[in-house]
Design a protein around this motif. Structure first.
Motif, PDB file in Angstrom:
ATOM      1  N   ILE A 219       0.960  -1.144   0.036  1.00 28.70           N
ATOM      2  CA  ILE A 219      -0.143  -0.036  -0.046  1.00 28.70           C
ATOM      3  C   ILE A 219       0.806   1.463  -0.009  1.00 28.70           C
ATOM      4  N   HIS A 220       1.673   1.552  -1.115  1.00 25.60           N
ATOM      5  CA  HIS A 220       2.078   2.836  -1.183  1.00 25.60           C
ATOM      6  C   HIS A 220       1.883   3.509  -2.595  1.00 25.60           C
ATOM      7  N   THR A 221       2.415   4.556  -2.689  1.00 24.71           N
ATOM      8  CA  THR A 221       2.644   5.398  -3.911  1.00 24.71           C
ATOM      9  C   THR A 221       3.933   5.787  -4.006  1.00 24.71           C
ATOM     10  N   GLU A 222       4.173   6.846  -4.840  1.00 24.77           N
ATOM     11  CA  GLU A 222       5.541   7.472  -5.012  1.00 24.77           C
ATOM     12  C   GLU A 222       5.756   8.131  -3.797  1.00 24.77           C
ATOM     13  N   GLY A 358     -18.536 -11.947  -5.748  1.00 23.99           N
ATOM     14  CA  GLY A 358     -17.775 -13.303  -5.407  1.00 23.99           C
ATOM     15  C   GLY A 358     -16.312 -12.739  -4.776  1.00 23.99           C
ATOM     16  N   ALA A 359     -15.768 -11.749  -4.990  1.00 23.55           N
ATOM     17  CA  ALA A 359     -14.543 -11.571  -4.217  1.00 23.55           C
ATOM     18  C   ALA A 359     -14.457 -11.014  -2.837  1.00 23.55           C
ATOM     19  N   LYS A 360     -13.683 -11.590  -1.768  1.00 24.55           N
ATOM     20  CA  LYS A 360     -13.761 -11.497  -0.687  1.00 24.55           C
ATOM     21  C   LYS A 360     -12.792 -10.304  -0.127  1.00 24.55           C
ATOM     22  N   GLY A 361     -11.946  -9.952  -0.907  1.00 18.27           N
ATOM     23  CA  GLY A 361     -11.030  -8.848  -0.563  1.00 18.27           C
ATOM     24  C   GLY A 361     -11.352  -7.464  -0.387  1.00 18.27           C
ATOM     25  N   PHE A 362     -10.671  -6.639  -0.476  1.00 20.07           N
ATOM     26  CA  PHE A 362     -10.841  -5.148  -0.038  1.00 20.07           C
ATOM     27  C   PHE A 362     -10.282  -4.162  -1.189  1.00 20.07           C
ATOM     28  N   GLY A 363     -10.202  -4.765  -2.278  1.00 21.74           N
ATOM     29  CA  GLY A 363      -9.560  -3.925  -3.323  1.00 21.74           C
ATOM     30  C   GLY A 363      -8.023  -3.669  -3.554  1.00 21.74           C
ATOM     31  N   ALA A 364      -7.530  -4.467  -3.057  1.00 20.98           N
ATOM     32  CA  ALA A 364      -5.981  -4.308  -2.803  1.00 20.98           C
ATOM     33  C   ALA A 364      -5.382  -3.917  -4.188  1.00 20.98           C
ATOM     34  N   GLY A 365      -6.000  -4.250  -5.312  1.00 17.91           N
ATOM     35  CA  GLY A 365      -5.503  -3.985  -6.786  1.00 17.91           C
ATOM     36  C   GLY A 365      -5.766  -2.596  -7.102  1.00 17.91           C
ATOM     37  N   ASN A 366      -6.765  -1.849  -6.075  1.00 12.12           N
ATOM     38  CA  ASN A 366      -6.859  -0.489  -6.629  1.00 12.12           C
ATOM     39  C   ASN A 366      -6.481   0.509  -5.601  1.00 12.12           C
ATOM     40  N   PHE A 367      -5.391  -0.039  -4.737  1.00 11.70           N
ATOM     41  CA  PHE A 367      -4.912   0.932  -3.810  1.00 11.70           C
ATOM     42  C   PHE A 367      -4.182   2.027  -4.390  1.00 11.70           C
TER      43      PHE A 367
END
Ligand code: FE2
Length: 384
Positions: A219-222, A358-367
């Motif tokens: 979970i980081h950006t530049e 169906g997904a159980k996550g929290f959107g990690a791919g969108n962080f």
């Protein structure tokens, strides 16, 4: 008793464990606000909540006024003090408008209080019976992070609309629902280095388990970073991710929250819908402000990121893009989500709208896309 929850795979973690704190669901979320009458109008008009119950001078409550709003299974309580000597003012002065109570529905509020306090919870409210002609409600409560409390609500002997002391609130102004169904998760922001201590608190005191973790490498950006661990109760109905800021080149959004809320507190409430496109169209038409859209490349990359799940995805990517809705996937399916801007002038609490396919996550791919969007907002506020 073995706690079963095939959906979240929690049965493996909980195997053989006693659920000493069985939770039936979220009962209500109470906000302390500066002007409950106006906040109630905002949540009705903008978010499609319905008038449900009321307590105040007209019902004999001389210290504060509370408006209860409902949309499907979600109940919000908005409370405002009526005099300067109310302790609610201390909360408002320090935090501005914010979440005071995350109330949990239980079978036995006495046992919930006994089990949690004997494991180290600080009591907020001893088991207390409140009665009216519709029956009795037993409530008890404990403190959690910051000034937030959990209240356990036992309402099996009550037939009234909300709680004793409230009367039904009928209004001539009834904007329609926007399709919000239930609270999917509620996130808490805690201070530097405090995440693991609160993870342990939810494990030891409430019997929760940590079933997902994200560190600052994920979970980081530049510019900014945070860490997060998701806590769940045994049946998976209650999920509390806990965030803490992490060191990076510029200020973490969690740090910005802590600076303005002036303590740990509830960061966002994620509410579920079955039709996010329709829900978000409605919310936008009613003036709810969302974080700005990620760049065009984000939407062009969706087929790549979703892979196999593209076959079951029936939403049109163009429609998602035009509404700035985000998409993520895990092994079990995909999810659609979008985040509002903070709903107060202080950059503190906001809402997430989520549709799980169906997904159980929290959107990690969108962080990354999400946090870059938040950073643009922080830049505008001069708080990055
Ligand atoms: Fe969330």
């Amino acid at each position: 008793m073995t706690i079963k929850n095939v959906e979240y795979g929690l049965e493996k973690i909980f195997k053989g464990a006693q659920d000493f704190l069985p939770l039936l669901g979220t009962d209500y979320v109470e906000f302390y606000v500066g002007n409950a009458k106006q906040s109630a109008h905002y949540y009705k008009t903008a978010f499609g909540f319905q008038s449900f119950a009321y307590k105040g001078l007209e019902t004999g409550c001389k210290d504060y006024a509370s408006y209860v709003l409902k949309q499907d299974k979600i109940r919000l309580v908005l409370t405002t003090p009526l005099h300067s000597n109310s302790p609610i003012n201390d909360h408002l002065k320090k935090h501005g408008d914010g979440v005071k109570v995350i109330a949990l529905w239980v079978e036995d509020a006495t046992k919930a209080w006994e089990e949690t306090t004997k494991r180290g919870a600080k009591s907020f409210m001893k088991p207390t019976v409140e009665k009216d002609e519709e029956g009795a409600v037993l409530r008890s409560g404990i403190h959690t992070y910051g000034d937030v409390v959990h209240i356990f609500v036992e309402r099996k002997n009550y037939k009234g609309c909300f709680l004793p002391g409230y009367r039904k609130w009928a209004s001539d102004y009834n904007p329609t629902s926007v399709g919000l169904k239930f609270i999917d998760h509620m996130v808490g922001n805690v201070g530097w280095g405090e995440m693991n201590q609160w993870v342990k608190w939810y494990e030891d005191v409430m019997g929760f388990v940590n079933f997902l973790s994200f560190d600052d490498k994920q979970i980081h950006t530049e510019y900014s970073a945070l860490m997060s661990k998701v806590m769940s109760n045994g049946n998976g109905r209650i999920k509390f991710p806990i965030n803490e800021p992490a060191k990076a080149a510029k200020k973490s959004q969690i740090e910005e929250y802590l600076d303005f809320y002036e303590s740990p507190g509830a960061q966002h409430i994620a509410v579920a819908t079955d039709d996010i496109i329709e829900t978000v169209k409605q919310l936008k038409a009613r003036g709810v402000e969302f974080l700005p859209a990620p760049p065009k490349a984000y939407y062009e990359d969706i087929p790549n990121r979703l892979g196999e799940h593209m076959k079951i995805m029936h939403e049109d990517i163009g429609a998602l893009r035009s509404l700035s809705i985000l998409v993520d996937a895990d092994e079990e399916g995909y999810l659609l989500q979008i985040f509002t801007k903070p709903v107060e002038d202080r950059p503190t609490l906001f809402f997430e709208i989520i549709q799980r396919m169906g997904a159980k996550g929290f959107g990690a791919g969108n962080f990354k896309a999400l946090f870059e969007s938040i950073e643009r907002e922080q830049e505008n506020r001069g708080t990055l």
